[in-house]
Design an enzyme around this catalytic site. Sequence first.
Site, PDB file in Angstrom:
ATOM      1  N   GLU A 136       0.399  -1.012   0.209  1.00 28.43           N
ATOM      2  CA  GLU A 136       0.010   0.045  -0.320  1.00 28.43           C
ATOM      3  C   GLU A 136       0.508   1.043   0.571  1.00 28.43           C
ATOM      4  O   GLU A 136       1.766   1.199   0.502  1.00 28.43           O
ATOM      5  CB  GLU A 136      -0.665   0.020   1.339  1.00 28.43           C
ATOM      6  CG  GLU A 136      -2.575  -1.230   0.802  1.00 28.43           C
ATOM      7  CD  GLU A 136      -2.978  -0.998   2.827  1.00 28.43           C
ATOM      8  OE1 GLU A 136      -3.111  -0.398   3.062  1.00 28.43           O
ATOM      9  OE2 GLU A 136      -3.628  -1.907   2.700  1.00 28.43           O
ATOM     10  N   HIS A 148      -8.099   0.862   1.611  1.00 34.50           N
ATOM     11  CA  HIS A 148      -8.335   0.692   3.284  1.00 34.50           C
ATOM     12  C   HIS A 148      -8.847   1.245   3.912  1.00 34.50           C
ATOM     13  O   HIS A 148      -8.368   2.820   4.614  1.00 34.50           O
ATOM     14  CB  HIS A 148      -6.207   1.243   3.376  1.00 34.50           C
ATOM     15  CG  HIS A 148      -6.098   0.753   4.848  1.00 34.50           C
ATOM     16  ND1 HIS A 148      -4.536  -0.004   5.068  1.00 34.50           N
ATOM     17  CD2 HIS A 148      -6.730   0.177   6.051  1.00 34.50           C
ATOM     18  CE1 HIS A 148      -4.802   0.224   5.891  1.00 34.50           C
ATOM     19  NE2 HIS A 148      -5.855  -0.569   7.091  1.00 34.50           N
TER      20      HIS A 148
HETATM   21  C1  MLT Z   1      -6.331  -0.385  11.633  1.00 36.35           C
HETATM   22  O1  MLT Z   1      -5.854  -1.363  11.951  1.00 36.35           O
HETATM   23  O2  MLT Z   1      -7.103   0.544  12.480  1.00 36.35           O
HETATM   24  C2  MLT Z   1      -6.904  -0.531  10.842  1.00 36.35           C
HETATM   25  O3  MLT Z   1      -5.866  -0.585   9.360  1.00 36.35           O
HETATM   26  C3  MLT Z   1      -7.746   0.891  10.015  1.00 36.35           C
HETATM   27  C4  MLT Z   1      -6.039   2.491   9.895  1.00 36.35           C
HETATM   28  O4  MLT Z   1      -5.469   2.412  10.746  1.00 36.35           O
HETATM   29  O5  MLT Z   1      -5.782   2.304   8.804  1.00 36.35           O
END
Ligand code: MLT
Length: 529
Positions: free
Chosen positions: A260, A281
């Site tokens: 990403e 995401h």
């Molecule tokens: C997370 O692990 O909390 C999720 O991926 C959301 C993020 O922080 O982008």
Amino acid sequence: MSYKVLVSDYISQSGIDILKEKVEVYFNHQLTREEFLDIIGDYDGIIVRSMTQLDKEALSRAKKLKVIGRAGTGYDNIDLEEASKRGIVVFNTPTGNTISASEHTIGMILALSRNIPQANEALHQGIWDRKKYNGVELKDKTLGIIGLGRIGSRVARIAQSIGMKVIANDPYLPPEKAEKLNVPLLTFQEVLQRSDYISLHTPLTDETYHILSHKEFAIMKDGVRIINVARGKNLDTQALIKAIESGKVAGAALDVFEEEPIRDSQHPLMKYKDKVILTCHLGGTTTEAMDNVSIAAAEQVLAVLENKLPESPLNIFSIGAQEFNNLKPYLALINKLGNFLANWKGHERIKEIEVEYGGELTEYNSKALTTSLIKDILDPILDHRVNLVNAYLVARERGIKIKESFLKQPDELKNIIRVNITTAKGNYSLAGTSLPIGCRVIEINGFRIDLNLDGKFLIAIYQDKPGVIGKMGSILGNDNVNIASMQVGRKNEGGQAIMLIQTDSKPSVETINKIKQGLDFVELSYLEI
Ligand code: MLT
């Protein structure tokens, strides 16, 4: 507080405002890796989401860093082991985006079943094609959840409420929890074989890396639909593509990716527009979740910088507020014992630290107490920072054995902590108790005493014989050192004895030399606690 905190991923302003009330904040989520590496060394704290990579290289430059706050749940972008070695507290904010991530998952399941994104895009181009975008109902379909934690459980509840049958695999979940949710816990293989929809809700670990790959797709039902709103690397993208091409997988909805961000319209997944739904995401990206995690991360960063424990630590023992309150007096006692031992025998190479807990202490979290003790003994004597995060690691690296035991017969006291240390030169012990009036030291090297460990002390170990105490008093008196209190103890007449003298001022080197020359002490030390 004169601390500096870097916020290097996008978080909501609410957390930044909280930080700004107490520390200097630099908020920049567009730093290049080079820029980030150049400045990380200036900061005491950092808040990240999933984009900033806090790997070995970054942490090696983070010389002042004391705390890493992950505004969100997953922390695979943080090298936890390296952070721990460096004594950096790491925490996450795992509850703040549970609702958002669960709702995004359900949105993905619905979108996947009714071709909503594809139909939307077509209609925006003037294409009205009801046949092509025919969907399937969710009622009575089986949803297989891999990982029935906070998010997985919430997804299960919503899915059940719209008529789906939910099954799950989670080797770490107590069966009672699954029972409460009315979700049968099955083996991983069974979930793969029985599900119409499979949704991943596992963190990324060595165990879950590519948890869905060729072998797993092969045993799934034909026409299965895959949803991943957890971590990109849990899913083998190449295996998914093959399964889509073969028709095994009817559709996939992905919010997370192996690499990403994706900014390439030629990415292999882009070829399957009709079957694959992609979001960037967004699981935790809602106004509410962003505020929740931002506020929680800011508050906990400040707490750690104020030497308090964070609420959801990742590399430190976790302890509830009530338990922490119960432990407070014992942590204070441990701190005194540890400081005393560090001052007294820290210069001798410590080989073993053994701590014995007695009385009501046998019911408490000994891990928290022992970790504090190691920190209190080693931090003053080593040249690098030892804290609750790395205390055990540092002890292990230095070959210092740590032992813990519980005294079965706590004698007449309500509680007792005895610390025995072995150094290159000998064995020493110190015991104390916590009373409503404060901490008392009740034993040194087996000699019974009763002392509040605060102030300046001379400790002498000597052969019990007439005149020693008098001579000591005269030398100190002649040199104008006032004795505030004094205690002597011995095991038997004529044997070894201990003398603890609390003084109002620090005796000079000359005074100490006079004592050494005038009195045949086995040992004489001066300590300030
Ligand atoms: C997370 O692990 O909390 C999720 O991926 C959301 C993020 O922080 O982008």
